[in-house]
Design a protein around this motif. Sequence first.
Motif, mmCIF file in Angstrom:
data_model
loop_
_atom_site.group_PDB
_atom_site.id
_atom_site.type_symbol
_atom_site.label_atom_id
_atom_site.label_comp_id
_atom_site.label_asym_id
_atom_site.label_seq_id
_atom_site.Cartn_x
_atom_site.Cartn_y
_atom_site.Cartn_z
ATOM 1 N N GLN B 65 0.837 -1.188 0.000
ATOM 2 C CA GLN B 65 0.000 0.000 0.000
ATOM 3 C C GLN B 65 0.876 1.243 0.000
ATOM 4 O OE1 GLN B 65 -2.731 0.474 3.367
ATOM 5 N NE2 GLN B 65 -4.267 1.130 1.909
ATOM 6 N N CYS B 92 -6.092 -5.788 -7.102
ATOM 7 C CA CYS B 92 -6.108 -4.384 -6.692
ATOM 8 C C CYS B 92 -7.325 -4.117 -5.810
ATOM 9 C CB CYS B 92 -6.147 -3.486 -7.924
ATOM 10 S SG CYS B 92 -4.760 -3.774 -9.034
ATOM 11 N N VAL B 93 -7.091 -3.562 -4.649
ATOM 12 C CA VAL B 93 -8.164 -3.325 -3.687
ATOM 13 C C VAL B 93 -8.685 -1.899 -3.791
ATOM 14 C CG1 VAL B 93 -8.783 -3.344 -1.251
ATOM 15 C CG2 VAL B 93 -7.155 -5.017 -2.139
ATOM 16 N N SER B 94 -7.790 -0.932 -3.871
ATOM 17 C CA SER B 94 -8.216 0.468 -3.946
ATOM 18 C C SER B 94 -7.143 1.283 -4.646
ATOM 19 C CB SER B 94 -8.483 1.017 -2.547
ATOM 20 O OG SER B 94 -7.325 0.922 -1.754
ATOM 21 N N GLY B 95 -7.538 2.490 -5.087
ATOM 22 C CA GLY B 95 -6.609 3.340 -5.810
ATOM 23 C C GLY B 95 -6.508 2.921 -7.264
ATOM 24 N N THR B 96 -5.779 3.709 -8.047
ATOM 25 C CA THR B 96 -5.569 3.381 -9.459
ATOM 26 C C THR B 96 -4.111 3.602 -9.808
ATOM 27 O OG1 THR B 96 -6.069 5.631 -10.156
ATOM 28 C CG2 THR B 96 -7.905 4.066 -10.160
ATOM 29 N N GLY B 110 -7.419 -0.512 -11.609
ATOM 30 C CA GLY B 110 -8.124 -0.007 -10.447
ATOM 31 C C GLY B 110 -8.707 -1.134 -9.630
ATOM 32 N N GLN B 112 -10.598 -4.139 -8.098
ATOM 33 C CA GLN B 112 -11.138 -5.384 -8.660
ATOM 34 C C GLN B 112 -10.337 -5.889 -9.855
ATOM 35 O OE1 GLN B 112 -13.824 -6.898 -6.926
ATOM 36 N NE2 GLN B 112 -13.370 -5.207 -5.551
ATOM 37 N N GLY B 129 -1.233 6.449 -5.658
ATOM 38 C CA GLY B 129 -1.330 6.397 -4.208
ATOM 39 C C GLY B 129 -2.766 6.273 -3.745
ATOM 40 N N VAL B 130 -2.948 5.953 -2.488
ATOM 41 C CA VAL B 130 -4.292 5.783 -1.939
ATOM 42 C C VAL B 130 -4.262 6.184 -0.468
ATOM 43 C CG1 VAL B 130 -3.897 3.359 -1.327
ATOM 44 C CG2 VAL B 130 -6.223 4.182 -1.675
#
Lengths: 85, 132
Positions: B65, B92-96, B110, B112, B129-130
């Motif tokens: 992360q 990928c869980v979150s962010g792009t 991104g 999924q 980043g997220v």
Amino acid sequence: MSNYSVFLNRTYILNEWPPGRNLYGAFLPDTALAGMPKRVVPIAFQQLKHASGRGVDAIAESFHPLMTDPLRFREIKRSQGHEQC
Amino acid sequence: MRKGALTFIQLDTALPPDKVQSLSSCDSKAEDVGIELERDAPWNTPFQLTRRCLQTGKLILDRFQAHLQYRASMTEKAIARANLNVIEMQFCVSGTNEAALFGGNTQMRGPQDMPMIDLECSFMTADKGVMA
């Protein structure tokens, strides 16, 4: 970005990982196969997706038995309806 | 590695002082897989990145992360240095991020998405980043 990854040994994929239809349609890239027929990795993605909300420890719990117990791998594969290529 | 052994590695750049956070993450990635990190911001500014790895003889499980924008690249030189024999499967869980894999097509990734990366091939990824 936040993601979970599984790094699998290439030799292991080619020689030991059972071929099967990928639930999510993501094939191994040609470059990974060095001229061998395409193979897909059905269980890895499914396990990653299911375990991603529970942390890396949960993923390890899912994967480690599969790496050490081929019989269990085949049982899971059958139960999920994967077809042989 | 001993058969059946399970190795645990955890990295949190928030732990060292701000001035060395970027360097510590860069060292970690380079040592593991030969990936080179770049940032627009100076290296002595804070850079938060966390990794949690579990490793057996046949696989590595990794949660990664990053909280700020950066670029990562796997060059021919880095490939030769790392001498890897692995395929990476991501979820990928979150962010792009924007990635150019296998010397060509640029793709946005991104939540999924489940890309695969051959770490014996060069690639570049620009991670936005997220926030946790």
